[in-house]
Design a protein around this motif. Structure first.
Motif: not given
Length: 134
Positions: A55, A63, A66, A69-70, A73-77, A93, A97
Motif C-alpha cells: 500500500s 497512486n 487515489c 491512498l484508499v 487507509w484499509y491497510s492501516i485499519k 480490511y 486493501a
C-alpha cells in the motif's frame, strides 16, 4: 495424648470423605482423578495480511485515481484491528486493501504502457520527419 490421636483420626476421616464426595474412586490402586484442562487456541495474528508495504508503494508510486491512498487507509485499519485482536475485521480490511492495491497496480501499469506507446510513436514520427523523403 488420647485427644490428639482422636483429633488426627477425625481429620483423616473428614479428608477421605471430602475426597470421595468430589470424585469417587472405585479402587485404591486406581490413579487419582484430575479434572480436564481446557486450552483455547486462538488464530495467529501474524497470519492476517495487512499489505502495508504494498500500500505504501502504491500510494507513493502507483497512486492512479487515489487508489493507493484508499489501499493505504484499509491497510492501516487492518493493522489497527489486528492489534486490537479483532482478526475477523482485520482480515476483511486486509482483503479490501489487497483489492485496491491490485486495482492501483493494474491501472498504473496500463497508463504506463499507454504513455510509453505514445512516446515511442511520437519519437518514430519525429525521426521519420527529420530524415525526410529519400
Amino acid at each position: 495424648m488420647r485427644s490428639l490421636q482422636s483429633l488426627l483420626l477425625a481429620l483423616r476421616k473428614s479428608s477421605t470423605m471430602e475426597a470421595s464426595v468430589g470424585h469417587p474412586q472405585k479402587d485404591a490402586s486406581a490413579p487419582p482423578y484430575y479434572p480436564a484442562t481446557v486450552v483455547q487456541v486462538e488464530q495467529d495474528p501474524t497470519s492476517v495480511k495487512d499489505h502495508v508495504l504494498w500500500s505504501l508503494f502504491s500510494f507513493g508510486y502507483l497512486n492512479c485515481c487515489c487508489l493507493g491512498l484508499v489501499a493505504l487507509w484499509y491497510s492501516i485499519k487492518s493493522r489497527d484491528q489486528k492489534l486490537a485482536k479483532n482478526l475477523t475485521l482485520a482480515t476483511g480490511y486486509g482483503a479490501s486493501a489487497k483489492r485496491f492495491n491490485i486495482a492501483a497496480t493494474v491501472l498504473s501499469v496500463i497508463v504506463f504502457i499507454i504513455v510509453i506507446a505514445i512516446y515511442a510513436t511520437t519519437i518514430a514520427a519525429a525521426v521519420s520527419q527529420f530524415k525526410g523523403p529519400h
